[in-house]
Design a protein around this motif. Structure first.
Motif, PDB file in Angstrom:
ATOM      1  N   ASN A  19       3.829   2.670   0.086  1.00  0.00           N
ATOM      2  CA  ASN A  19       2.873   1.566   0.031  1.00  0.00           C
ATOM      3  C   ASN A  19       3.127   0.548   1.137  1.00  0.00           C
ATOM      4  O   ASN A  19       2.185  -0.075   1.648  1.00  0.00           O
ATOM      5  CB  ASN A  19       2.972   0.884  -1.340  1.00  0.00           C
ATOM      6  CG  ASN A  19       2.029  -0.276  -1.500  1.00  0.00           C
ATOM      7  OD1 ASN A  19       0.821  -0.115  -1.390  1.00  0.00           O
ATOM      8  ND2 ASN A  19       2.575  -1.454  -1.772  1.00  0.00           N
ATOM      9  N   VAL A  20       4.394   0.425   1.532  1.00  0.00           N
ATOM     10  CA  VAL A  20       4.772  -0.565   2.549  1.00  0.00           C
ATOM     11  C   VAL A  20       4.861   0.054   3.936  1.00  0.00           C
ATOM     12  O   VAL A  20       4.296  -0.464   4.900  1.00  0.00           O
ATOM     13  CB  VAL A  20       6.117  -1.231   2.170  1.00  0.00           C
ATOM     14  CG1 VAL A  20       6.599  -2.139   3.298  1.00  0.00           C
ATOM     15  CG2 VAL A  20       5.960  -2.028   0.883  1.00  0.00           C
ATOM     16  N   MET A  51      -4.155   2.421   4.940  1.00  0.00           N
ATOM     17  CA  MET A  51      -4.522   1.358   4.020  1.00  0.00           C
ATOM     18  C   MET A  51      -5.834   1.758   3.349  1.00  0.00           C
ATOM     19  O   MET A  51      -6.635   2.514   3.892  1.00  0.00           O
ATOM     20  CB  MET A  51      -4.650   0.011   4.724  1.00  0.00           C
ATOM     21  CG  MET A  51      -5.727  -0.111   5.768  1.00  0.00           C
ATOM     22  SD  MET A  51      -5.736  -1.748   6.549  1.00  0.00           S
ATOM     23  CE  MET A  51      -5.935  -2.841   5.148  1.00  0.00           C
ATOM     24  N   ARG A  87       0.375  -1.053  11.508  1.00  0.00           N
ATOM     25  CA  ARG A  87       1.276  -1.529  10.457  1.00  0.00           C
ATOM     26  C   ARG A  87       2.449  -2.257  11.088  1.00  0.00           C
ATOM     27  O   ARG A  87       3.081  -1.750  12.024  1.00  0.00           O
ATOM     28  CB  ARG A  87       1.793  -0.363   9.642  1.00  0.00           C
ATOM     29  CG  ARG A  87       2.672  -0.792   8.437  1.00  0.00           C
ATOM     30  CD  ARG A  87       3.955   0.031   8.383  1.00  0.00           C
ATOM     31  NE  ARG A  87       4.842  -0.261   9.508  1.00  0.00           N
ATOM     32  CZ  ARG A  87       5.818   0.531   9.902  1.00  0.00           C
ATOM     33  NH1 ARG A  87       6.018   1.690   9.317  1.00  0.00           N
ATOM     34  NH2 ARG A  87       6.602   0.195  10.931  1.00  0.00           N
ATOM     35  N   THR A 101       7.928  -5.541   2.677  1.00  0.00           N
ATOM     36  CA  THR A 101       6.636  -6.189   2.941  1.00  0.00           C
ATOM     37  C   THR A 101       6.092  -5.730   4.286  1.00  0.00           C
ATOM     38  O   THR A 101       6.852  -5.577   5.252  1.00  0.00           O
ATOM     39  CB  THR A 101       6.786  -7.727   2.960  1.00  0.00           C
ATOM     40  OG1 THR A 101       7.441  -8.148   1.773  1.00  0.00           O
ATOM     41  CG2 THR A 101       5.427  -8.400   3.045  1.00  0.00           C
ATOM     42  N   GLY A 144      -4.753  -6.215   5.377  1.00  0.00           N
ATOM     43  CA  GLY A 144      -4.090  -6.255   4.085  1.00  0.00           C
ATOM     44  C   GLY A 144      -2.616  -6.575   4.176  1.00  0.00           C
ATOM     45  O   GLY A 144      -1.965  -6.354   5.201  1.00  0.00           O
ATOM     46  N   PHE A 158       0.959  -5.776   2.002  1.00  0.00           N
ATOM     47  CA  PHE A 158       1.488  -4.818   1.039  1.00  0.00           C
ATOM     48  C   PHE A 158       2.954  -5.149   0.767  1.00  0.00           C
ATOM     49  O   PHE A 158       3.722  -5.384   1.698  1.00  0.00           O
ATOM     50  CB  PHE A 158       1.371  -3.388   1.581  1.00  0.00           C
ATOM     51  CG  PHE A 158      -0.051  -2.970   1.854  1.00  0.00           C
ATOM     52  CD1 PHE A 158      -0.724  -2.162   0.955  1.00  0.00           C
ATOM     53  CD2 PHE A 158      -0.715  -3.401   2.990  1.00  0.00           C
ATOM     54  CE1 PHE A 158      -2.032  -1.782   1.188  1.00  0.00           C
ATOM     55  CE2 PHE A 158      -2.021  -3.037   3.238  1.00  0.00           C
ATOM     56  CZ  PHE A 158      -2.688  -2.221   2.328  1.00  0.00           C
ATOM     57  N   LYS A 159       3.314  -5.148  -0.526  1.00  0.00           N
ATOM     58  CA  LYS A 159       4.685  -5.530  -0.891  1.00  0.00           C
ATOM     59  C   LYS A 159       5.126  -4.724  -2.110  1.00  0.00           C
ATOM     60  O   LYS A 159       4.348  -4.517  -3.048  1.00  0.00           O
ATOM     61  CB  LYS A 159       4.784  -7.020  -1.201  1.00  0.00           C
ATOM     62  CG  LYS A 159       6.218  -7.489  -1.476  1.00  0.00           C
ATOM     63  CD  LYS A 159       6.290  -8.993  -1.632  1.00  0.00           C
ATOM     64  CE  LYS A 159       7.725  -9.457  -1.872  1.00  0.00           C
ATOM     65  NZ  LYS A 159       8.633  -9.094  -0.768  1.00  0.00           N
ATOM     66  N   GLU A 189       4.165  -2.010  -7.057  1.00  0.00           N
ATOM     67  CA  GLU A 189       3.491  -2.094  -5.769  1.00  0.00           C
ATOM     68  C   GLU A 189       2.397  -3.157  -5.857  1.00  0.00           C
ATOM     69  O   GLU A 189       1.623  -3.184  -6.818  1.00  0.00           O
ATOM     70  CB  GLU A 189       2.856  -0.762  -5.395  1.00  0.00           C
ATOM     71  CG  GLU A 189       3.847   0.362  -5.177  1.00  0.00           C
ATOM     72  CD  GLU A 189       3.154   1.663  -4.823  1.00  0.00           C
ATOM     73  OE1 GLU A 189       1.893   1.660  -4.767  1.00  0.00           O
ATOM     74  OE2 GLU A 189       3.836   2.674  -4.621  1.00  0.00           O
ATOM     75  N   SER A 220      -0.676  -5.103  -3.504  1.00  0.00           N
ATOM     76  CA  SER A 220      -1.445  -5.109  -2.257  1.00  0.00           C
ATOM     77  C   SER A 220      -2.663  -6.007  -2.407  1.00  0.00           C
ATOM     78  O   SER A 220      -3.253  -6.110  -3.487  1.00  0.00           O
ATOM     79  CB  SER A 220      -1.887  -3.693  -1.874  1.00  0.00           C
ATOM     80  OG  SER A 220      -2.774  -3.158  -2.839  1.00  0.00           O
ATOM     81  N   GLU A 241      -6.144  -6.561  -0.009  1.00  0.00           N
ATOM     82  CA  GLU A 241      -6.897  -6.099   1.158  1.00  0.00           C
ATOM     83  C   GLU A 241      -8.241  -6.814   1.235  1.00  0.00           C
ATOM     84  O   GLU A 241      -8.926  -6.985   0.221  1.00  0.00           O
ATOM     85  CB  GLU A 241      -7.161  -4.585   1.080  1.00  0.00           C
ATOM     86  CG  GLU A 241      -5.916  -3.731   1.115  1.00  0.00           C
ATOM     87  CD  GLU A 241      -6.261  -2.251   1.125  1.00  0.00           C
ATOM     88  OE1 GLU A 241      -7.142  -1.847   1.928  1.00  0.00           O
ATOM     89  OE2 GLU A 241      -5.676  -1.484   0.333  1.00  0.00           O
TER      90      GLU A 241
END
Length: 797
Positions: free
Chosen positions: A123-124, A129, A508, A515, A561, A563-564, A572, A574, A576
Motif C-alpha cells: 500500500n505504501v 494508486m 511514488r 508513508t 494520494g 498512503f500510510k 492501511e 489512504s 486519494e
C-alpha cells in the motif's frame, strides 16, 4: 500501418526464439510459489532477501516471481498471510533452474479473511494508486442478496465505485458510465457481466482465483475503456488429486471440480451453476405463474499444461445464459460466451513472452407473441483479439513491458421478424465492423530508495471497415437533417479512421518507512459505447462502434494520494483525490428509438463531462477481525447540446456521499460473523413539476431541466454467519451460511409512479347521479426488497 505490425511482430518472435538482443542476466532468481497441500499456485506472495527487504517482489497471478540477485549466498524469504513463511539459503546453483517454493497453511489460518493478498507494505511502497485486489475468499465472506455470493456487488463496497440503484451490479467508477469499465476474464472482455437484469454477476465465486480493480492508474498495457480495469482470473486446477466444492442455496446450486489432467504437469477445473426459480414456478396453483420461465446458468473451465520449465499453455472458457418468459406472451434472453488461449514462455532468466488469443461473443433477443403486433428481435456482437507482450527485467528496480494488441469488432445486423399475422414490418439493419491496433510500452524504475516512477505510452489506431453503409444527411447533421443518400462499402473497405496517443504516468515518493505520496495521470480512448436511454443498464442495450458520425470518447484523469500503514502494517490508510475530464460522451435525445434503428447517429447527442472527488479508505488486513471502511465524496457532470437546455446536469449515478463498511470477525475455528453497511446519496432524477388532463387521464408534466431532483438517501445493513461442520477427518467437509439482506427492513425506493389515486370513499356524480370514487393525484413508490433471509449449504470433497 501494416509495415509497423509486421516489424513489431518480427521483433516479438525473434526475441521469443533467440533472445539475441538481450544479454543473459545470471543475477536474476526465478521461481513459483505454491500451496503445499493443494499444490496450487499462490499469487500475491511476498518474495524478498533478508538484507534487502524493500527490493522484494510479489508473485504473479500464475505464482511465478523474478527477483534480482544480491551478494550470494543469501537468505530468501517467501511469505503469505495465513501460511508459514519459508526461509531458504540461495547459492549460485539455484540460478540454473526454476525454484518451487511450497508454503504450508498455518494451524489457525487467516487465509479466508485476508482483505488483500499482497505484500504487507505494498500500500505504501507500490507505485500503483487506485488499485484494489479482492481474493475469492474475501468475496465469499461478504453477505449477499439471496445468499448468492457476487463479485461485482463486492466491488461496490470500495471507494469511488457507485451503483445506479437497488439490486443492480452495474458499476460507475469515478464518474464513468457502466460501459466504460473493461471487465475481462483471463484476458477476454465480457460485454454483459450480469445475470437476471443485473441482480447477479456472471462469475461463479468457486471458480475465481483473484480479482483486481484499477481506477486511478491503468498501466499502458491495458486500454479500450475510460474508467476502470476489472481483471478477473479463473483458478487453475491442482495437479495432485481430484477434488471438488460447491453449494446449494436459496435460488441456485453450484459445483466445481478440479484435478490433474494427464500428469502433474497439467490440470483442469470445470464449474457450473444454475438457478431453479423456474422449477418452483411449476409448483404454483396459478396457471399463469406456472407458464412463466425464469432462470440463468453458467459454466466455465480452465485447462493448464506445463511444457518443461519454460513454457506454459492455458485454455479458459466461459458460457452463460439467461431467459425470462412471461406466460408464453413475452420472452427475453441473452448469452455470453468467451474463450482465451494463453502461452507464456521464459526466454531467459529476465525475459518473458506472453501471447494471448481470445474471442468474446454476446447475443440477446426479444420475443413477443401477440398475434397482431408480435415479433422476434435478435442482435449480437463479438470481439476477437490477439495480444503479444514481452516482459524484460534489465536490473534491480527496473521493469519493462512492450507489446502489440489487435482487436476485431463485429456488430451483427439487428433482425426484426414479425409473427405470421403481425402488422409490424420486418427490419434488418446493416452490420458494423471495426479493426483496432494498439502498441504499448510500460516502464517502471526505482530512481532512488525514496522515488519510483512508472511511465507508459499506448498508441491506439481504429478503423471502421466494411461491409457496411453510411447515411448522408442534409448539412451533414444526422440529428436534424434529412437523409439524402447512402454509401455502401464492401468487405474490408475503409470507412473511417481514428487514432490517439495515450500517455500514462505514476509517481511514488516515500515520506518514511510507512508513508508515501503518489500521483498519476492517465489518458484513455474508447472506440465502442452503449447507446441507452437508461442509466442502470439493460441486457438489450445496443453497443455501437465509432464511425463517421459517432466519435470515440476520450478521458483524462489526474489523481493525488497519501498512503500510510499503521501498527506494523496491520492497518492501511489512504486518501486519494482525482479530477477526470470526458470528451465526446454520448447520450440520447428525447424520445429516441434505438432498438429499431439502422442509423443510430440520428438518435445520439454528444458533448463533454467532468468528475472530481476524494476517496478515504481504512483497511485492516490481519487478525481475527478484518475489513474496511470507505467514504467517497464526488460529483459528476455532463454538458451536451440538446439536453437540459444545453446547461450542465448530473447523470443519474451522481451520488455525492457514499459510505461503505465491511467487517469479518472469526469467533472461533468454526464460526465467522460478517456484516456490511452502506449509505449513499439518492440517485439524481427528474420529477414532474405538474400535470395536465388528456381524455380524462392525468398526465405528468416534466420540466426540460434534467435530474434536478433526487431519490431519498439509500442505506442498508446485511449480516451473515458462516458455520463450519466439525472436521472429523472425512473426505467430505460442509458448512452452513445464514445471511440476512436488509436487516432493518429499509424500504429503499426503486421507482416512483405519478398517477391518480382512487380513494375508498364515494361521491355522487352531479351529471349522472351515480356513485363514483374520489380521485386525487398521487405518487406510488415501489421498492424491491425488504428483509430477506437466506440459507446456503457449502461443501468440499
Amino acid at each position: 500501418m501494416k509495415v509497423i505490425h509486421v516489424l513489431f511482430l518480427g521483433v516479438l518472435f525473434q526475441l521469443a526464439f533467440t533472445g539475441a538482443i538481450y544479454a543473459q542476466n545470471p543475477g536474476v532468481l526465478r521461481g513459483v510459489v505454491m500451496d503445499k497441500s493443494a499444490n496450487e499456485v499462490l499469487p500475491g506472495a511476498n518474495v524478498y532477501w533478508t538484507q534487502a527487504v524493500s527490493r522484494g517482489v510479489v508473485s504473479e497471478l500464475d505464482g511465478t516471481f523474478v527477483l534480482p540477485s544480491v551478494s550470494l549466498p543469501a537468505e530468501l524469504v517467501v511469505s503469505f498471510i495465513g501460511y508459514e513463511p519459508v526461509r531458504r539459503t540461495i547459492t549460485d546453483k539455484d540460478f540454473d533452474r526454476e525454484l518451487k517454493i511450497f508454503l504450508s497453511a498455518e494451524e489457525m489460518s487467516l487465509a479466508e479473511v485476508v482483505v488483500s493478498e499482497i505484500r504487507e507494505n505494498n500500500n505504501v511502497i507500490g507505485v500503483e494508486m487506485g488499485k484494489t485486489s479482492l481474493p475469492a475468499s474475501v468475496i465469499k465472506s461478504i453477505p449477499a442478496l439471496f445468499g448468492e455470493v457476487d463479485l461485482l456487488r463486492s466491488l461496490q463496497f470500495l471507494p469511488g465505485v457507485n451503483t445506479a440503484g437497488e439490486g443492480t451490479t452495474g458499476l460507475f467508477v469515478r464518474g464513468g458510465s457502466a460501459d466504460q469499465n473493461l471487465v475481462q476474464l483471463d484476458g477476454a472482455p465480457i460485454y454483459n457481466p450480469s445475470h437476471f437484469f443485473g441482480f447477479f454477476s456472471v462469475f461463479n465465486p468457486d471458480a475465481l482465483d483473484d480479482v483486481s480493480l484499477s481506477k486511478g492508474h491503468i498501466p499502458a498495457r491495458f486500454g479500450g475503456r475510460l474508467s476502470s480495469l476489472i481483471d478477473i482470473s479463473l483458478k487453475e486446477g491442482n495437479t495432485q488429486r481430484v477434488r471438488g466444492e460447491g453449494g446449494v442455496g436459496s435460488i441456485s446450486s453450484r459445483l466445481t471440480v478440479d484435478g490433474p489432467l494427464f500428469s502433474n504437469n497439467s490440470s483442469f477445473i470445470v464449474s457450473g451453476r444454475r438457478t431453479y426459480a423456474d422449477l418452483f414456478l411449476k409448483l404454483s396453483p396459478n396457471e399463469n405463474v406456472r407458464n412463466n420461465q425464469l432462470y440463468f446458468y453458467d459454466t466455465s473451465g480452465k485447462f493448464m499444461w506445463r511444457i518443461k520449465d519454460r513454457d506454459k499453455i492455458t485454455l479458459a472458457t466461459y458460457y452463460g445464459a439467461d431467459f425470462l418468459g412471461a406466460g408464453g406472451q413475452f420472452g427475453l434472453g441473452w448469452t455470453n460466451w468467451v474463450s482465451s488461449v494463453n502461452w507464456t514462455r521464459t526466454i531467459q532468466e529476465n525475459l518473458f513472452l506472453d501471447v494471448k488469443a481470445y474471442h468474446s461473443f454476446y447475443n440477446y433477443q426479444i420475443a413477443f407473441t401477440d398475434p397482431d403486433i408480435g415479433f422476434d428481435w435478435t442482435n449480437s456482437l463479438s470481439e476477437s483479439g490477439l495480444r503479444g507482450e514481452l516482459h524484460y527485467i534489465p536490473g534491480e528496480g527496473k521493469d519493462l513491458y512492450v507489446g502489440l494488441h489487435s482487436q476485431v469488432y463485429n456488430f451483427s445486423p439487428v433482425r426484426l421478424e414479425p409473427r405470421p399475422e403481425s402488422v409490424i414490418d420486418a427490419l434488418r439493419t446493416n452490420p458494423k465492423n471495426g479493426f483496432q491496433s494498439n502498441l504499448f510500452i510500460n516502464w517502471t524504475q526505482e530512481v532512488s530508495e525514496l522515488f519510483s516512477v512508472e511511465g507508459g505510452l499506448r498508441w491506439s489506431h481504429y478503423q471502421q471497415i466494411g461491409p457496411g453503409t453510411d447515411y448522408l444527411y442534409e448539412d451533414e447533421d444526422p440529428v436534424n437533417g434529412a437523409v439524402i443518400d447512402t454509401v455502401a462499402f464492401r468487405f474490408g473497405q475503409h470507412m473511417k479512421t481514428y487514432q490517439g496517443w495515450e500517455p500514462r504516468l505514476a509517481l511514488r515518493y516515500l515520506l518514511g518507512e510507512s508513508t508515501s505520496l503518489k500521483a498519476a495521470y492517465n489518458r484513455n480512448f474508447q472506440y465502442v459505447q452503449i447507446a441507452t436511454n437508461n442509466s442502470a443498464g439493460l441486457p438489450i442495450d445496443r453497443w455501437t462502434p465509432a464511425g463517421t458520425y459517432i466519435r470515440p470518447v476520450r478521458s483524462d484523469q489526474v489523481s493525488l494520494g497519501v498512503f500510510k500503514n499503521l501498527d506494523n502494517n496491520r492497518f492501511e490508510l489512504s486518501v486519494e483525490g482525482y479530477y477526470k475530464d470526458f470528451d465526446q460522451v454520448i447520450d440520447l435525445k428525447q424520445g429516441a428509438n434505438i432498438l429499431f434503428s439502422d442509423n443510430l447517429e440520428t438518435e445520439i447527442l454528444s458533448g463533454r463531462g467532468w468528475a472530481y472527488g476524494v476517496e478515504f479508505l481504512l483497511r485492516k488486513n490481519m487478525g481475527n477481525t478484518t475489513g474496511w471502511l470507505g467514504y467517497t465524496w464526488s460529483r459528476v457532470f455532463r454538458q451536451i447540446d440538446g439536453i437540459n437546455e444545453n446547461r450542465p446536469f448530473n447523470p443519474r449515478f451522481d451520488r455525492p456521499h457514499d459510505v461503505s463498511l465491511v467487517m469479518n470477525h472469526r469467533l472461533n475455528k468454526r464460526m465467522e460473523l460478517s456484516g456490511t453497511f452502506v449509505y449513499s446519496s439518492g440517485v439524481a432524477v427528474t420529477f414532474p413539476v405538474g400535470s395536465y388532463m388528456v381524455d380524462n387521464q392525468r398526465v405528468p408534466l416534466y420540466s426540460p431541466r434534467r435530474n434536478e431532483d433526487r431519490f431519498p438517501d439509500y442505506h442498508r445493513m446485511d449480516i451473515s454467519l458462516n458455520l463450519k461442520n466439525k472436521d472429523k477427518g472425512r473426505w467430505w467437509k460442509g458448512s452452513w451460511n445464514f445471511s440476512v439482506y436488509n436487516v432493518y427492513n429499509r424500504k429503499n425506493p426503486f421507482s416512483y409512479q405519478f398517477t391518480d389515486i382512487y380513494n375508498d370513499d364515494f361521491r355522487v356524480s352531479p351529471s349522472s347521479g351515480e356513485e363514483i370514487s374520489s380521485v386525487r393525484p398521487g405518487v406510488v413508490m415501489t421498492y424491491l426488497f425488504g428483509i430477506l433471509p437466506s440459507i446456503t449449504y457449502n461443501f468440499e470433497f
